[in-house]
Write a protein that holds these residues in place. Structure first.
Motif, mmCIF file in Angstrom:
data_model
loop_
_atom_site.group_PDB
_atom_site.id
_atom_site.type_symbol
_atom_site.label_atom_id
_atom_site.label_comp_id
_atom_site.label_asym_id
_atom_site.label_seq_id
_atom_site.Cartn_x
_atom_site.Cartn_y
_atom_site.Cartn_z
ATOM 1 N N ALA A 161 0.826 -1.207 0.000
ATOM 2 C CA ALA A 161 0.000 0.000 0.000
ATOM 3 C C ALA A 161 0.858 1.254 0.000
ATOM 4 O O ALA A 161 0.547 2.241 -0.687
ATOM 5 N N ASP A 162 1.952 1.246 0.743
ATOM 6 C CA ASP A 162 2.838 2.406 0.777
ATOM 7 C C ASP A 162 3.498 2.635 -0.579
ATOM 8 O O ASP A 162 3.641 3.785 -1.027
ATOM 9 N N ALA A 163 3.885 1.557 -1.260
ATOM 10 C CA ALA A 163 4.490 1.697 -2.587
ATOM 11 C C ALA A 163 3.491 2.276 -3.580
ATOM 12 O O ALA A 163 3.827 3.162 -4.395
ATOM 13 N N LYS A 164 2.239 1.800 -3.551
ATOM 14 C CA LYS A 164 1.230 2.322 -4.463
ATOM 15 C C LYS A 164 0.933 3.790 -4.178
ATOM 16 O O LYS A 164 0.744 4.594 -5.101
ATOM 17 N N THR A 165 0.865 4.149 -2.897
ATOM 18 C CA THR A 165 0.610 5.549 -2.544
ATOM 19 C C THR A 165 1.742 6.441 -3.034
ATOM 20 O O THR A 165 1.508 7.539 -3.570
ATOM 21 N N SER A 166 2.970 6.002 -2.855
ATOM 22 C CA SER A 166 4.116 6.793 -3.326
ATOM 23 C C SER A 166 4.084 6.943 -4.847
ATOM 24 O O SER A 166 4.355 8.030 -5.387
ATOM 25 N N ARG A 167 3.752 5.877 -5.559
ATOM 26 C CA ARG A 167 3.663 5.962 -7.021
ATOM 27 C C ARG A 167 2.580 6.943 -7.435
ATOM 28 O O ARG A 167 2.757 7.717 -8.391
ATOM 29 N N LEU A 168 1.437 6.927 -6.708
ATOM 30 C CA LEU A 168 0.366 7.867 -7.036
ATOM 31 C C LEU A 168 0.819 9.311 -6.838
ATOM 32 O O LEU A 168 0.494 10.201 -7.649
ATOM 33 N N LEU A 169 1.581 9.583 -5.787
ATOM 34 C CA LEU A 169 2.078 10.940 -5.552
ATOM 35 C C LEU A 169 3.028 11.370 -6.673
ATOM 36 O O LEU A 169 2.972 12.521 -7.152
ATOM 37 N N TRP A 170 3.902 10.481 -7.097
ATOM 38 C CA TRP A 170 4.832 10.823 -8.168
ATOM 39 C C TRP A 170 4.091 11.021 -9.496
ATOM 40 O O TRP A 170 4.447 11.895 -10.297
#
Length: 294
Positions: free
Chosen positions: A171-180
């Motif tokens: 979930a943290d990886a997906k959230t970071s990708r969404l921010l980028w």
């Protein structure tokens, strides 16, 4: 005089043949044994001893007693399971063989203040002895039970903790990708507007376009507030998106969030109980001994 069962009694002895006195707070029943013709005292514990137990003690003391029963004043037989405390509240008749003894117990409320004081002292002494002999064992047994409960809860939580860590990482990886991705889209939008303004069109043409883009962004933020009842604050929006990914991934991985939270609450409660149990004031042990046990 006859009992309820209709059995005749040849003799009705006055009440002074069977006397009841209180000694150290306990009733002492004194009567004459028919075979041995001697006075015998029986100390009973009212809240523990039953009528049947008392009659067995009398028969055990005099083997010549073939029959021992207790009747109420109205002729009804008193059950052997009746506590002596209940029996001693009213007058009764003690039947030994064919002789009926009329018994009048003293009223407790009229006991001397000395006897009442002795009774309170005995109760206090028994309480202190019980605390001294059993509290430490109780503490140790309770501590062992809590330790076993903590170990059991930790064993159940271990696989759930490992699964939760994997889901959180995803979930943290997906959230970071969404921010980028959001940053990339905003950069591309700025570059496109600059290219259209300076190379394709003029500012006079692009100014209404940028106005409506800004107005559309304001509408999007307002729609976010309407749906979530929260302002669009970047850290809060990031946490909300993280929880969205976390719960969606949990359903796919069959991770029971409610069970996990329940186990965590039970573990925290057990550890808090264990901590309070190990406090020196509760254990009544020196601090050094507590440290050694930890």
């Amino acid at each position: 005089w006859r009992g309820r069962e209709g059995a005749p009694y040849s003799t009705l002895v006055p009440s002074d043949e069977v006397t009841i006195n209180y000694r150290h707070g306990l009733p002492v029943i004194t009567l004459t044994l028919p075979t041995r013709s001697e006075r015998c005292q029986f100390t009973v514990k009212p809240v523990v001893t039953t009528v049947g137990t008392f009659l067995q003690d009398v028969q055990r003391e005099d083997k010549g007693i073939e029959r021992a029963e207790v009747f109420a004043t109205d002729g009804s037989k008193v059950s052997d399971a009746t506590l002596m405390e209940v029996l001693l509240m009213n007058d009764f008749k003690l039947v030994i063989n064919n002789t009926a003894y009329s018994v009048s117990p003293p009223v407790k409320d009229k006991l001397s203040s000395e006897h009442a004081t002795e009774m309170e002292d005995i109760k206090s002494l028994v309480h202190r002895l019980f605390v001294a002999l059993h509290v430490e064992d109780h503490q140790i047994r309770k501590e062992r039970e809590l330790l076993q409960k903590v170990d059991h809860l930790k064993g159940e939580l271990l696989p759930l903790e490992q699964m939760k860590a994997r889901i959180m990482d995803s979930a943290d990886a997906k959230t970071s990708r969404l921010l980028w991705v959001g940053l990339a889209l905003m950069s591309a939008q700025g570059g496109a507007l600059a290219w259209l303004t300076w190379w394709v069109y003029s500012w006079d043409i692009m100014e209404p376009v940028t106005y409506f883009i800004t107005y559309g962004s304001a509408m999007a933020f307002y729609a976010y507030f309407v749906l979530t009842k929260q302002d669009y604050i970047y850290p809060h929006a990031k946490d909300r998106q993280f929880l969205h990914y976390f719960h969606r991934k949990s359903k796919k991985q069959h991770f029971n969030v409610e069970r996990y939270n329940k186990l965590k609450d039970d573990l925290a409660e057990a550890e808090e109980s264990l901590r309070r149990l190990r406090q020196p004031l509760h254990l009544r042990l020196p601090i050094q001994e507590i440290s050694d046990k930890d």
